[in-house]
Design a protein around this motif. Structure first.
Motif, mmCIF file in Angstrom:
data_model
loop_
_atom_site.group_PDB
_atom_site.id
_atom_site.type_symbol
_atom_site.label_atom_id
_atom_site.label_comp_id
_atom_site.label_asym_id
_atom_site.label_seq_id
_atom_site.Cartn_x
_atom_site.Cartn_y
_atom_site.Cartn_z
ATOM 1 N N ALA A 130 -16.667 30.358 -3.445
ATOM 2 C CA ALA A 130 -17.358 29.243 -2.808
ATOM 3 C C ALA A 130 -16.552 28.749 -1.615
ATOM 4 O O ALA A 130 -15.323 28.833 -1.581
ATOM 5 C CB ALA A 130 -17.543 28.111 -3.818
ATOM 6 N N GLY A 131 -17.271 28.240 -0.629
ATOM 7 C CA GLY A 131 -16.573 27.683 0.516
ATOM 8 C C GLY A 131 -17.403 27.674 1.766
ATOM 9 O O GLY A 131 -18.605 27.951 1.753
ATOM 10 N N LYS A 132 -16.739 27.378 2.854
ATOM 11 C CA LYS A 132 -17.379 27.331 4.164
ATOM 12 C C LYS A 132 -16.931 28.545 4.967
ATOM 13 O O LYS A 132 -15.728 28.788 5.126
ATOM 14 C CB LYS A 132 -17.006 26.045 4.899
ATOM 15 N N TYR A 133 -17.907 29.296 5.444
ATOM 16 C CA TYR A 133 -17.652 30.494 6.228
ATOM 17 C C TYR A 133 -18.308 30.343 7.607
ATOM 18 O O TYR A 133 -19.257 29.591 7.788
ATOM 19 C CB TYR A 133 -18.245 31.729 5.551
ATOM 20 N N ARG A 134 -17.787 31.098 8.549
ATOM 21 C CA ARG A 134 -18.443 31.208 9.859
ATOM 22 C C ARG A 134 -18.668 32.693 10.130
ATOM 23 O O ARG A 134 -17.717 33.478 10.172
ATOM 24 C CB ARG A 134 -17.591 30.594 10.962
ATOM 25 N N ARG A 135 -19.920 33.066 10.280
ATOM 26 C CA ARG A 135 -20.219 34.455 10.614
ATOM 27 C C ARG A 135 -20.154 34.651 12.120
ATOM 28 O O ARG A 135 -20.723 33.867 12.888
ATOM 29 C CB ARG A 135 -21.599 34.862 10.099
ATOM 30 N N THR A 190 -12.163 27.979 1.762
ATOM 31 C CA THR A 190 -12.726 28.573 0.552
ATOM 32 C C THR A 190 -11.935 28.115 -0.675
ATOM 33 O O THR A 190 -10.749 27.781 -0.577
ATOM 34 C CB THR A 190 -12.716 30.111 0.617
ATOM 35 N N ALA A 191 -12.613 28.114 -1.803
ATOM 36 C CA ALA A 191 -11.972 27.679 -3.046
ATOM 37 C C ALA A 191 -10.868 28.640 -3.467
ATOM 38 O O ALA A 191 -9.937 28.253 -4.183
ATOM 39 C CB ALA A 191 -13.026 27.569 -4.152
ATOM 40 N N PRO A 209 -22.190 28.497 -2.129
ATOM 41 C CA PRO A 209 -21.829 27.934 -3.430
ATOM 42 C C PRO A 209 -20.983 28.864 -4.289
ATOM 43 O O PRO A 209 -20.494 28.465 -5.350
ATOM 44 C CB PRO A 209 -23.186 27.681 -4.081
ATOM 45 N N GLY A 210 -20.799 30.096 -3.862
ATOM 46 C CA GLY A 210 -20.074 31.080 -4.646
ATOM 47 C C GLY A 210 -21.010 31.992 -5.405
ATOM 48 O O GLY A 210 -22.094 31.589 -5.816
ATOM 49 N N GLY A 211 -20.609 33.246 -5.588
ATOM 50 C CA GLY A 211 -21.440 34.201 -6.306
ATOM 51 C C GLY A 211 -21.672 35.459 -5.489
ATOM 52 O O GLY A 211 -20.855 35.829 -4.637
ATOM 53 N N GLU A 212 -22.787 36.137 -5.774
ATOM 54 C CA GLU A 212 -23.107 37.384 -5.080
ATOM 55 C C GLU A 212 -23.177 37.167 -3.564
ATOM 56 O O GLU A 212 -23.661 36.141 -3.098
ATOM 57 C CB GLU A 212 -24.452 37.926 -5.568
#
Length: 311
Positions: free
Chosen positions: A184-189, A229-230, A207-210
């Motif tokens: 989970a976390g904040k990403y920038r593509r 990110t967590a 939110p985290g996951g696949e």
């Protein structure tokens, strides 16, 4: 713990094998490019199981990605048209830089590690004009493979700029069978049509996951900046083969996800990005890393391969 190191010459390559006999984990590294060609675990029946794409396979390929875990640097990914300007001078290089084409020097093998070095004597001024060397160490520790870069800038007055990373492809039964869980976390593509940055970005609160990306678009690459990110841990699993691994990206600011549609997924921790379509000077590349005069830069990541019944 009992570690062994042996050397092998095969398919025109000098290969170092490092093994933790007690824990049942070993790696093979080709001195050409200091590339991991194999990460293996011993299963409950005593068989060695490979985790990399084409693990320990050095035969020619007719199509598709032919590598295993390419070391990238100092350019990192592509220079547009194979060239750039650094401090007013032209530099030139290939897809992932000159490091992958050089024969690295093995300088130590001890305590479950092997260390390789590349120095300015090993590359030309047009490949990189400053007095910067790099040591790359592979460790076997706690049933994991640790990768550590150490750059040394011997310039007395100039700040050095480098981009680097590692480009491992993790094997799967098929392109459809693997799964990747992201923290989970904040990403920038960062969008990169035709392999170069367009300048377009997208913020992703995850939110985290696949992984939230379409598998069929992996050949176009997903370049992600890890803003917050967590955890730095990504979980790759291939249920069909029973292989899984935790990839701790360490302090890498970026990760690239890629596959050409073959039975693998590349998870690439990156300290720097590819060129923009409107090319910037090398020292102004997105994410370029800086090393002060007479300074050092250390970075690394950890791969934890797992099999059913193994810790």
């Amino acid at each position: 713990m009992t570690f062994t190191h042996r050397e092998e010459h095969r398919a025109g390559l000098d290969i170092d094998w490092l093994e933790d006999e007690e824990r049942g984990i070993r790696v093979g590294i080709a001195r050409l490019g200091a590339e991991l060609i194999s990460i293996q675990r011993r299963d409950l029946s005593g068989r060695w199981i490979g985790f990399l794409h084409r693990d320990n396979d050095l035969s020619p390929v007719q199509s598709g990605w032919a590598n295993h875990a390419t070391v990238m640097g100092y350019f990192l990914h592509r220079l547009k048209d194979g060239r750039s300007i650094y401090r007013g001078e032209e530099i030139r290089g290939g897809t992932h830089s000159f490091l992958r084409t050089k024969r690295w020097h093995l300088i130590s093998s001890e305590n479950g590690s092997v260390t390789y070095r590349i120095s300015p004597e090993d590359f030309s001024h047009v490949e990189y004009p400053l007095n910067v060397s790099v040591e790359l160490t592979y460790w076997l520790r706690e049933e994991a493979v640790e990768v550590e870069f150490k750059f040394t800038n011997a310039e007395p007055e100039l700040t050095a700029h480098v981009g680097f990373g590692i480009h491992p492809g993790f094997a799967a039964q098929s392109f459809e069978s693997f799964a990747l869980k992201m923290p989970a976390g904040k990403y920038r593509r960062h969008f990169s049509p035709e392999n170069y940055l367009s300048g377009e970005t997208e913020e992703i609160d995850f939110p985290g996951g696949e992984m939230p990306f379409a598998r069929l678009k992996l050949p176009g690459s997903f370049i992600l900046e890890l803003i917050q990110t967590a955890s730095p841990e990504f979980l790759f699993a291939d249920v069909a083969s029973g292989r899984s691994l935790i990839f701790d990206l360490g302090n890498a600011p970026y990760v690239t996800l890629w596959s050409d549609g073959g039975p693998f997924l590349c998870i690439e921790p990156c300290w720097g990005l590819t060129d923009h379509h409107e090319q910037r000077a090398f020292e102004d590349k997105e994410g370029i890393q800086k090393i002060p005069p007479r300074g050092e830069l250390r970075a690394g990541c950890t791969i934890k391969p797992r099999l059913p019944g193994c810790a």
